[in-house]
Design a protein around this motif. Structure first.
Motif, PDB file in Angstrom:
ATOM      1  N   ALA A   1      56.121  82.671  27.691  1.00 39.60           N
ATOM      2  CA  ALA A   1      54.864  82.342  28.367  1.00 39.60           C
ATOM      3  C   ALA A   1      55.174  81.831  29.773  1.00 39.60           C
ATOM      4  O   ALA A   1      56.178  81.150  29.996  1.00 39.60           O
ATOM      5  CB  ALA A   1      54.101  81.291  27.585  1.00 39.60           C
ATOM      6  N   TYR A   2      54.304  82.174  30.699  1.00 40.72           N
ATOM      7  CA  TYR A   2      54.437  81.730  32.088  1.00 40.72           C
ATOM      8  C   TYR A   2      53.085  81.209  32.547  1.00 40.72           C
ATOM      9  O   TYR A   2      52.086  81.921  32.511  1.00 40.72           O
ATOM     10  CB  TYR A   2      54.899  82.892  32.969  1.00 40.72           C
ATOM     11  N   ASP A   3      53.055  79.966  32.968  1.00 41.59           N
ATOM     12  CA  ASP A   3      51.818  79.322  33.420  1.00 41.59           C
ATOM     13  C   ASP A   3      51.543  79.754  34.860  1.00 41.59           C
ATOM     14  O   ASP A   3      51.994  79.119  35.807  1.00 41.59           O
ATOM     15  CB  ASP A   3      51.957  77.809  33.312  1.00 41.59           C
ATOM     16  N   TYR A   4      50.799  80.836  34.999  1.00 44.62           N
ATOM     17  CA  TYR A   4      50.557  81.400  36.326  1.00 44.62           C
ATOM     18  C   TYR A   4      49.609  80.536  37.151  1.00 44.62           C
ATOM     19  O   TYR A   4      49.704  80.494  38.367  1.00 44.62           O
ATOM     20  CB  TYR A   4      49.994  82.819  36.214  1.00 44.62           C
ATOM     21  N   GLN A   5      48.719  79.833  36.495  1.00 38.31           N
ATOM     22  CA  GLN A   5      47.742  79.021  37.223  1.00 38.31           C
ATOM     23  C   GLN A   5      48.424  77.883  37.985  1.00 38.31           C
ATOM     24  O   GLN A   5      48.056  77.599  39.119  1.00 38.31           O
ATOM     25  CB  GLN A   5      46.705  78.457  36.268  1.00 38.31           C
ATOM     26  N   ASN A   6      49.420  77.242  37.386  1.00 36.78           N
ATOM     27  CA  ASN A   6      50.104  76.128  38.046  1.00 36.78           C
ATOM     28  C   ASN A   6      51.323  76.556  38.854  1.00 36.78           C
ATOM     29  O   ASN A   6      51.820  75.788  39.666  1.00 36.78           O
ATOM     30  CB  ASN A   6      50.513  75.082  37.013  1.00 36.78           C
ATOM     31  N   HIS A   7      51.830  77.753  38.608  1.00 37.23           N
ATOM     32  CA  HIS A   7      52.995  78.267  39.333  1.00 37.23           C
ATOM     33  C   HIS A   7      52.735  79.690  39.809  1.00 37.23           C
ATOM     34  O   HIS A   7      53.392  80.629  39.365  1.00 37.23           O
ATOM     35  CB  HIS A   7      54.234  78.247  38.437  1.00 37.23           C
ATOM     36  N   PRO A   8      51.787  79.887  40.726  1.00 29.91           N
ATOM     37  CA  PRO A   8      51.495  81.264  41.162  1.00 29.91           C
ATOM     38  C   PRO A   8      52.661  81.836  41.971  1.00 29.91           C
ATOM     39  O   PRO A   8      53.346  81.119  42.692  1.00 29.91           O
ATOM     40  CB  PRO A   8      50.243  81.111  42.024  1.00 29.91           C
ATOM     41  N   ILE A   9      52.868  83.111  41.826  1.00 30.81           N
ATOM     42  CA  ILE A   9      53.933  83.788  42.567  1.00 30.81           C
ATOM     43  C   ILE A   9      53.511  83.952  44.021  1.00 30.81           C
ATOM     44  O   ILE A   9      54.283  83.735  44.936  1.00 30.81           O
ATOM     45  CB  ILE A   9      54.247  85.151  41.925  1.00 30.81           C
ATOM     46  N   VAL A  10      52.267  84.328  44.222  1.00 27.02           N
ATOM     47  CA  VAL A  10      51.678  84.437  45.554  1.00 27.02           C
ATOM     48  C   VAL A  10      50.630  83.334  45.651  1.00 27.02           C
ATOM     49  O   VAL A  10      49.836  83.160  44.729  1.00 27.02           O
ATOM     50  CB  VAL A  10      51.009  85.819  45.755  1.00 27.02           C
ATOM     51  N   PRO A  11      50.613  82.550  46.736  1.00 25.58           N
ATOM     52  CA  PRO A  11      49.606  81.487  46.840  1.00 25.58           C
ATOM     53  C   PRO A  11      48.194  82.044  46.672  1.00 25.58           C
ATOM     54  O   PRO A  11      47.859  83.092  47.203  1.00 25.58           O
ATOM     55  CB  PRO A  11      49.803  80.938  48.251  1.00 25.58           C
ATOM     56  N   SER A  12      47.394  81.338  45.892  1.00 24.85           N
ATOM     57  CA  SER A  12      46.044  81.836  45.623  1.00 24.85           C
ATOM     58  C   SER A  12      45.094  81.475  46.754  1.00 24.85           C
ATOM     59  O   SER A  12      45.284  80.493  47.460  1.00 24.85           O
ATOM     60  CB  SER A  12      45.531  81.275  44.301  1.00 24.85           C
ATOM     61  N   ILE A  13      44.085  82.287  46.884  1.00 23.71           N
ATOM     62  CA  ILE A  13      43.054  82.098  47.892  1.00 23.71           C
ATOM     63  C   ILE A  13      41.765  81.739  47.162  1.00 23.71           C
ATOM     64  O   ILE A  13      41.468  82.292  46.100  1.00 23.71           O
ATOM     65  CB  ILE A  13      42.864  83.381  48.735  1.00 23.71           C
ATOM     66  N   ALA A  14      41.011  80.825  47.737  1.00 21.58           N
ATOM     67  CA  ALA A  14      39.766  80.382  47.114  1.00 21.58           C
ATOM     68  C   ALA A  14      38.876  81.572  46.789  1.00 21.58           C
ATOM     69  O   ALA A  14      38.798  82.538  47.543  1.00 21.58           O
ATOM     70  CB  ALA A  14      39.028  79.420  48.038  1.00 21.58           C
ATOM     71  N   LEU A  15      38.233  81.521  45.660  1.00 21.28           N
ATOM     72  CA  LEU A  15      37.320  82.526  45.116  1.00 21.28           C
ATOM     73  C   LEU A  15      38.034  83.779  44.601  1.00 21.28           C
ATOM     74  O   LEU A  15      37.487  84.493  43.791  1.00 21.28           O
ATOM     75  CB  LEU A  15      36.233  82.926  46.119  1.00 21.28           C
ATOM     76  N   LEU A  16      39.242  84.049  45.059  1.00 22.45           N
ATOM     77  CA  LEU A  16      39.968  85.200  44.535  1.00 22.45           C
ATOM     78  C   LEU A  16      40.779  84.819  43.297  1.00 22.45           C
ATOM     79  O   LEU A  16      41.151  85.675  42.511  1.00 22.45           O
ATOM     80  CB  LEU A  16      40.892  85.791  45.589  1.00 22.45           C
ATOM     81  N   ASN A  17      41.030  83.509  43.116  1.00 20.05           N
ATOM     82  CA  ASN A  17      41.832  83.092  41.981  1.00 20.05           C
ATOM     83  C   ASN A  17      41.072  83.160  40.654  1.00 20.05           C
ATOM     84  O   ASN A  17      41.678  83.027  39.598  1.00 20.05           O
ATOM     85  CB  ASN A  17      42.410  81.703  42.205  1.00 20.05           C
ATOM     86  N   ILE A  18      39.769  83.403  40.681  1.00 16.75           N
ATOM     87  CA  ILE A  18      39.034  83.526  39.423  1.00 16.75           C
ATOM     88  C   ILE A  18      39.360  84.836  38.713  1.00 16.75           C
ATOM     89  O   ILE A  18      39.149  84.956  37.516  1.00 16.75           O
ATOM     90  CB  ILE A  18      37.503  83.407  39.638  1.00 16.75           C
ATOM     91  N   THR A  19      39.920  85.791  39.437  1.00 23.23           N
ATOM     92  CA  THR A  19      40.288  87.067  38.830  1.00 23.23           C
ATOM     93  C   THR A  19      41.703  87.041  38.255  1.00 23.23           C
ATOM     94  O   THR A  19      42.099  87.972  37.576  1.00 23.23           O
ATOM     95  CB  THR A  19      40.198  88.210  39.853  1.00 23.23           C
ATOM     96  N   LEU A  20      42.447  85.974  38.526  1.00 27.49           N
ATOM     97  CA  LEU A  20      43.837  85.893  38.073  1.00 27.49           C
ATOM     98  C   LEU A  20      43.913  85.250  36.689  1.00 27.49           C
ATOM     99  O   LEU A  20      43.144  84.347  36.377  1.00 27.49           O
ATOM    100  CB  LEU A  20      44.658  85.074  39.065  1.00 27.49           C
ATOM    101  N   PRO A  21      44.859  85.672  35.857  1.00 27.99           N
ATOM    102  CA  PRO A  21      45.001  85.066  34.537  1.00 27.99           C
ATOM    103  C   PRO A  21      45.605  83.666  34.623  1.00 27.99           C
ATOM    104  O   PRO A  21      46.307  83.351  35.583  1.00 27.99           O
ATOM    105  CB  PRO A  21      45.950  86.018  33.810  1.00 27.99           C
TER     106      PRO A  21
END
Length: 162
Positions: free
Chosen positions: A125-145
């Motif tokens: 398991a990889y916690d993508y929300q707390n350790h994103p590979i690419v920095p997330s952008i507001a409103l676009l992170n709702i599409t990420l797991p």
């Protein structure tokens, strides 16, 4: 025969038209750039997420293969426990350089009561929300797991475990 008037016949009119269009390109660019940037950002983000997912899958598979290797033991249960631990060590070694925050869990249990076989399941398991590979952008992170997961299972014959 009368020719239609063109810009060449009236240079003042052509110059005024060009002067009015002066900022139109900048406005068009300002309107199109956010959409273009969003599309490129999402392509890069989802591509890197797929790479991470593939690495988790590879790690789980390698961990399951490592559970097939002999481990020192005193009983069937200790053999299964040692093989499950070795599976996580092998799985973590595969993803250490790519997805360093990945966690491994392995369980050893009976596959089914009817055939008496033992199974070792390796889950990554990889916690993508707390350790994103690419920095997330507001409103676009709702599409990420929130997490990326993968698992693999290997079936062991109890006669060959000890």
């Amino acid at each position: 025969m009368r020719l239609s008037t063109t810009r060449s016949m009236n240079p003042q009119k052509g110059l005024a038209l060009a002067h009015r269009q002066r900022g139109a390109t900048a406005v068009e660019f300002a309107l199109v750039f956010p959409l273009f940037f969003t599309i490129v950002y999402m392509i890069i983000t989802f591509s890197l997420m797929m790479v991470a997912q593939q690495n988790l899958t590879l790690a789980a598979e390698e961990g399951a293969r490592a559970a097939l290797n002999y481990q020192p033991n005193t009983s069937l249960q200790s053999a299964l426990t040692n093989r499950a631990a070795a599976a996580c060590v092998a799985a973590q070694a595969v993803v250490a350089s790519i997805v360093s925050a990945a966690t491994c869990t392995s369980t050893a249990s009976a596959c089914s009561p009817s055939n008496g076989m033992q199974c070792v399941q390796v889950a990554m398991a990889y916690d993508y929300q707390n350790h994103p590979i690419v920095p997330s952008i507001a409103l676009l992170n709702i599409t990420l797991p929130k997490t990326l997961t993968s698992s693999a299972t290997v079936q062991l014959n109890p006669e060959n475990i000890q």
